[in-house]
Design an enzyme around this catalytic site. Structure first.
Site, PDB file in Angstrom:
ATOM      1  N   ASP A   1       0.779  -1.246   0.000  1.00 50.14           N
ATOM      2  CA  ASP A   1       0.000   0.000   0.000  1.00 50.14           C
ATOM      3  C   ASP A   1       0.807   1.289   0.000  1.00 50.14           C
ATOM      4  OD1 ASP A   1       0.832   0.294   2.720  1.00 50.14           O
ATOM      5  OD2 ASP A   1      -0.930  -0.775   3.439  1.00 50.14           O
TER       6      ASP A   1
ATOM      7  N   HIS B   1       6.414  -8.041  -0.883  1.00 50.70           N
ATOM      8  CA  HIS B   1       5.352  -8.391  -1.841  1.00 50.70           C
ATOM      9  C   HIS B   1       5.154  -7.310  -2.902  1.00 50.70           C
ATOM     10  CE1 HIS B   1       3.510 -11.400   1.289  1.00 50.70           C
ATOM     11  NE2 HIS B   1       4.631 -11.826   0.748  1.00 50.70           N
TER      12      HIS B   1
ATOM     13  N   ASN C   1      -0.367  -7.379  17.755  1.00 49.65           N
ATOM     14  CA  ASN C   1      -1.463  -7.794  16.867  1.00 49.65           C
ATOM     15  C   ASN C   1      -2.787  -7.656  17.603  1.00 49.65           C
ATOM     16  OD1 ASN C   1      -1.317  -9.089  14.051  1.00 49.65           O
ATOM     17  ND2 ASN C   1      -2.963 -10.252  15.020  1.00 49.65           N
TER      18      ASN C   1
HETATM   19  P1  OAD Z   1      -3.808 -10.818   7.169  1.00 49.50           P
HETATM   20  O1  OAD Z   1      -5.109 -10.191   6.765  1.00 49.50           O
HETATM   21  O2  OAD Z   1      -3.619 -12.273   6.930  1.00 49.50           O
HETATM   22  O3  OAD Z   1      -3.571 -10.575   8.741  1.00 49.50           O
HETATM   23  C1  OAD Z   1      -3.716  -9.301   9.319  1.00 49.50           C
HETATM   24  C2  OAD Z   1      -3.516  -9.437  10.817  1.00 49.50           C
HETATM   25  O4  OAD Z   1      -3.601  -8.127  11.384  1.00 49.50           O
HETATM   26  C3  OAD Z   1      -4.578 -10.287  11.520  1.00 49.50           C
HETATM   27  O5  OAD Z   1      -3.949 -11.208  12.413  1.00 49.50           O
HETATM   28  C4  OAD Z   1      -5.422  -9.252  12.305  1.00 49.50           C
HETATM   29  O6  OAD Z   1      -5.874  -9.765  13.549  1.00 49.50           O
HETATM   30  C5  OAD Z   1      -4.396  -8.163  12.535  1.00 49.50           C
HETATM   31  N1  OAD Z   1      -4.989  -6.815  12.694  1.00 49.50           N
HETATM   32  C6  OAD Z   1      -6.115  -6.298  12.162  1.00 49.50           C
HETATM   33  N2  OAD Z   1      -6.301  -5.031  12.523  1.00 49.50           N
HETATM   34  C7  OAD Z   1      -5.250  -4.703  13.330  1.00 49.50           C
HETATM   35  C8  OAD Z   1      -4.859  -3.526  14.027  1.00 49.50           C
HETATM   36  N3  OAD Z   1      -5.582  -2.410  13.983  1.00 49.50           N
HETATM   37  N4  OAD Z   1      -3.708  -3.562  14.751  1.00 49.50           N
HETATM   38  C9  OAD Z   1      -2.975  -4.705  14.818  1.00 49.50           C
HETATM   39  N5  OAD Z   1      -3.292  -5.842  14.182  1.00 49.50           N
HETATM   40  C10 OAD Z   1      -4.413  -5.849  13.444  1.00 49.50           C
HETATM   41  O7  OAD Z   1      -2.665  -9.948   6.484  1.00 49.50           O
HETATM   42  P2  OAD Z   1      -1.119 -10.298   6.231  1.00 49.50           P
HETATM   43  O8  OAD Z   1      -0.582 -11.134   7.351  1.00 49.50           O
HETATM   44  O9  OAD Z   1      -0.442  -9.040   5.892  1.00 49.50           O
HETATM   45  O10 OAD Z   1       0.188 -11.558   0.157  1.00 49.50           O
HETATM   46  O11 OAD Z   1      -1.213 -11.181   4.937  1.00 49.50           O
HETATM   47  C11 OAD Z   1      -0.020 -11.609   4.396  1.00 49.50           C
HETATM   48  C12 OAD Z   1      -0.110 -11.701   2.909  1.00 49.50           C
HETATM   49  O12 OAD Z   1      -1.243 -12.463   2.529  1.00 49.50           O
HETATM   50  C13 OAD Z   1      -0.316 -10.393   2.183  1.00 49.50           C
HETATM   51  O13 OAD Z   1       0.858  -9.653   2.002  1.00 49.50           O
HETATM   52  C14 OAD Z   1      -0.852 -10.853   0.885  1.00 49.50           C
HETATM   53  C15 OAD Z   1      -1.886 -11.792   1.439  1.00 49.50           C
HETATM   54  O14 OAD Z   1      -2.429 -12.670   0.637  1.00 49.50           O
HETATM   55  C16 OAD Z   1       0.291 -11.364  -1.160  1.00 49.50           C
HETATM   56  O15 OAD Z   1      -0.438 -10.609  -1.764  1.00 49.50           O
HETATM   57  C17 OAD Z   1       1.406 -12.150  -1.776  1.00 49.50           C
END
Ligand code: OAD
Length: 243
Positions: free
Chosen positions: A106, A121, A215
C-alpha cells in the site's frame, strides 16, 4: 503477564537494541482504512481476491485483473499513514541499524517517511512490463484499460507479488541478514500465514533474538514471541516507541 508489564518489557528490549528488524502486515494499515486480507472476505465483481492475485488470473483476463487493481489503487490513494506507521519512522530515526520488512503493497510506510524498507510483496504503485521487465512508478488511477510499456509496447502488470510467484530478487536475503544482525525482531499486524515472510519469526527465535509481537489477536506466531502485545497497532506502537 499484564499488558502494562508486557509493554514495559518490550520497551526495554527496544531501548537496549542497536539493531532492530521489523516485519509488518496488513494489520498495521487497518486503522488507515485499508482492508486486511483475511478480515473482510469481500468479493470483487463476484470473484475472490485470493484467486485474482495470481499470474494465471492476470494472463487469462488482464482487463479484469487490472480493473480490480485500479479500484484498489483508487481506494489506497485516499488512505493516509496512521500513528503506527509514524511510530516506526521515529524508531528508525532512533536506531543505528534498522530494517523494515513489509508484506504490504500500500505504500503507507514510505508515505509516512520510513526509508529502509524491504517490500517483500512489491508495491501497488509500480508497474512492470511483462515483456522487457522495465519497471516504473505509476500512481495514476481511473480505468482506461491495461497500461502498455513506453519502451517496447508490451503489456504492463502491477508490480506486486502474486500467489505462486517468487519474491523480489534479493529481498529474502536482505531480511534474513537483517534478522541475523538484529537485537530485537518486532512483528506487527500479520496473521503469519503467508510464507516465506512468515518464516522470519522462527529464524529470529532460533537465533535467540527477542521477538515482540503486536497484533489485534493471537496468531500462528504467538508461540514464538518473547513478548505479546494485543490491541490496535495505532494505539500500541506510539506507547511502545516514545522519546
Ligand atoms: P492478514 O489479513 O492475513 O492478517 C492481518 C492481521 O492483522 C490479523 O492477524 C489481524 O488480527 C491483525 N490486525 C487487524 N487489525 C489490526 C490492528 N488495527 N492492529 C494490529 N493488528 C491488526 O494480512 P497479512 O498477514 O499481511 O500476500 O497477509 C499476508 C499476505 O497475505 C499479504 O501480504 C498478501 C496476502 O495474501 C500477497 O499478496 C502475496
Amino acid at each position: 503477564m499484564s499488558f502494562s508489564s508486557a509493554l514495559a518489557s518490550a520497551k526495554q528490549i527496544l531501548d537496549e537494541a542497536d539493531a532492530i528488524t521489523v516485519m509488518t502486515g496488513a494489520g498495521i494499515s487497518a486503522e488507515s482504512g485499508v482492508p486486511t486480507f483475511r478480515g473482510t472476505g469481500g468479493l470483487w465483481k463476484g470473484k475472490d481476491p485470493m484467486t485474482l492475485a495470481t499470474p494465471e488470473a492476470f494472463f487469462a483476463d488482464p482487463d479484469f485483473v487490472w480493473e480490480w487493481y485500479d479500484h484498489r489503487r483508487a481506494e489506497l490513494s485516499r488512505c493516509a499513514p496512521n500513528a503506527a506507521h509514524h511510530a516506526l519512522v521515529q524508531l528508525e530515526e532512533q536506531t543505528a541499524d534498522f530494517t523494515l520488512a513489509t508484506q504490504n503493497v500500500d505504500g503507507l510506510h514510505r508515505a509516512a517517511g520510513s526509508r529502509r524498507i524491504v517490500h517483500l510483496h512489491g508495491d501497488i504503485f509500480t508497474v512492470r512490463c511483462t515483456d522487457c521487465g522495465n519497471e516504473r512508478v505509476d500512481r495514476t488511477h481511473g480505468w482506461s484499460g491495461p497500461p502498455h510499456c513506453a519502451r517496447c509496447g508490451g503489456l504492463e502488470r502491477p508490480g506486486v507479488v502474486w500467489f505462486g510467484e517468487a519474491l523480489p530478487e534479493g529481498s529474502l536475503e536482505a531480511v534474513g541478514e537483517a534478522v541475523g544482525r538484529c537485537d530485537a525482531f518486532l512483528i506487527i499486524g500479520t496473521s503469519g500465514l503467508v510464507w516465506p515472510a512468515a518464516g522470519f519469526a522462527g529464524l529470529a527465535r532460533r537465533l535467540g533474538r527477542p521477538v515482540i509481537l503486536v497484533n489485534l489477536e493471537p496468531t500462528e506466531q504467538s508461540s514464538l514471541a518473547t513478548v505479546e502485545l494485543y490491541g490496535r497497532a495505532g494505539e500500541i506502537l506510539p506507547r511502545l516507541i516514545s522519546g
